[in-house]
Design an enzyme around this catalytic site. Structure first.
Site, PDB file in Angstrom:
ATOM      1  N   SER A 157     -18.436 -44.353  15.597  1.00 45.64           N
ATOM      2  CA  SER A 157     -17.949 -43.987  14.253  1.00 45.64           C
ATOM      3  C   SER A 157     -16.986 -42.805  14.360  1.00 45.64           C
ATOM      4  O   SER A 157     -15.969 -42.754  13.667  1.00 45.64           O
ATOM      5  CB  SER A 157     -19.119 -43.618  13.347  1.00 45.64           C
ATOM      6  OG  SER A 157     -19.980 -44.713  13.182  1.00 45.64           O
ATOM      7  N   HIS A 170     -22.013 -51.600  15.812  1.00 46.05           N
ATOM      8  CA  HIS A 170     -23.274 -51.616  15.054  1.00 46.05           C
ATOM      9  C   HIS A 170     -23.633 -53.054  14.665  1.00 46.05           C
ATOM     10  O   HIS A 170     -24.792 -53.459  14.752  1.00 46.05           O
ATOM     11  CB  HIS A 170     -23.152 -50.797  13.760  1.00 46.05           C
ATOM     12  CG  HIS A 170     -23.016 -49.314  13.961  1.00 46.05           C
ATOM     13  ND1 HIS A 170     -22.022 -48.580  13.360  1.00 46.05           N
ATOM     14  CD2 HIS A 170     -23.769 -48.430  14.652  1.00 46.05           C
ATOM     15  CE1 HIS A 170     -22.154 -47.305  13.680  1.00 46.05           C
ATOM     16  NE2 HIS A 170     -23.210 -47.182  14.465  1.00 46.05           N
ATOM     17  N   LYS A 181     -24.918 -32.447   7.114  1.00 48.59           N
ATOM     18  CA  LYS A 181     -23.667 -33.015   7.642  1.00 48.59           C
ATOM     19  C   LYS A 181     -22.677 -33.264   6.517  1.00 48.59           C
ATOM     20  O   LYS A 181     -23.061 -33.474   5.383  1.00 48.59           O
ATOM     21  CB  LYS A 181     -23.964 -34.344   8.355  1.00 48.59           C
ATOM     22  CG  LYS A 181     -24.287 -34.184   9.818  1.00 48.59           C
ATOM     23  CD  LYS A 181     -24.170 -35.542  10.502  1.00 48.59           C
ATOM     24  CE  LYS A 181     -24.522 -35.470  11.978  1.00 48.59           C
ATOM     25  NZ  LYS A 181     -24.535 -36.818  12.587  1.00 48.59           N
ATOM     26  N   ARG A 188     -24.618 -47.561  24.532  1.00 51.32           N
ATOM     27  CA  ARG A 188     -23.301 -48.037  24.983  1.00 51.32           C
ATOM     28  C   ARG A 188     -23.044 -47.681  26.432  1.00 51.32           C
ATOM     29  O   ARG A 188     -22.522 -48.463  27.199  1.00 51.32           O
ATOM     30  CB  ARG A 188     -22.187 -47.408  24.123  1.00 51.32           C
ATOM     31  CG  ARG A 188     -22.153 -47.942  22.727  1.00 51.32           C
ATOM     32  CD  ARG A 188     -21.352 -47.037  21.837  1.00 51.32           C
ATOM     33  NE  ARG A 188     -21.929 -45.706  21.827  1.00 51.32           N
ATOM     34  CZ  ARG A 188     -21.596 -44.740  21.001  1.00 51.32           C
ATOM     35  NH1 ARG A 188     -20.637 -44.936  20.133  1.00 51.32           N
ATOM     36  NH2 ARG A 188     -22.187 -43.567  21.043  1.00 51.32           N
TER      37      ARG A 188
END
Ligand code: PNS
Length: 174
Positions: free
Chosen positions: A133, A22, A46, A95
């Protein structure tokens, strides 16, 4: 379509927690935009490892000294938040090809919701191409080493979350 070089960009995400991948994207975004707002999604659906306040604090500490970075939280539609912040661009990191389908779907939905907001994809350095993450949380939970992949502070805080009674590493504060 009129668009100025520079301006303000939003870098949205869950950031649970922020990784060096990040931070690499933030650095790249700062090369292109005048100001980058790192926007942490508050998502009641979440169950994050870190609270929104903790995530904001970790990002602020990790971005200390970067005057053109602002850290904020948002809820609701991202494009509405972007308009409220007068930001014309959403930055997302890509990515690998595996990221593409989800990112493409989100970018096109955001474009449909507001065609004035452009999504820009940036690639992190290859050394971070496998860092997420989710994976750093898993490695931390299992006691693995993460230096170079997350800021040292994040590593300490994750360790604390997974081993609250451990004495290893002094808690460096929020
Ligand atoms: O780091 P993440 O979890 O991949 O980030 C996802 C995020 C926060 C960018 C995305 O879930 C989002 O923008 N949520 C806000 C709700 C929204 O605007 N949804 C419609 C577009 S898909």
């Amino acid at each position: 379509m009129k668009r100025q070089r520079g301006g303000r960009a939003i870098f949205p995400g869950s950031f649970d927690p922020i990784t060096n991948g990040h931070l690499d994207i933030i650095e790249r975004a700062l090369c292109v935009f005048d100001e980058v707002i790192v926007a942490v999604l508050i998502n009641a659906a979440k169950q994050p490892l870190f609270t929104a306040e903790e995530r904001v604090a970790l990002i602020k500490r990790s971005c200390r000294g970067r005057r053109r970075v602002r850290v904020d939280t948002f809820s609701g539609l991202l494009v509405e938040y972007a308009v409220a912040q007068s930001a014309g661009v959403i930055v997302r990191g890509l990515r690998a090809i595996s990221d593409f389908e989800y990112e493409f779907q989100m970018a096109l939905m955001n474009r449909r919701l507001n065609p004035e907001i452009e999504t820009v994809f940036m690639m992190p350095a290859e050394k971070y191409s496998y860092v997420s993450s989710r994976i750093v949380k898993e490695v931390s939970r299992l006691g693995g080493e993460l230096s170079g992949l997350v800021p040292a502070l994040v590593q300490q805080k994750m360790h604390r979350k997974f081993r609250p009674t451990s004495t290893r590493g002094r808690d460096p504060g929020p």
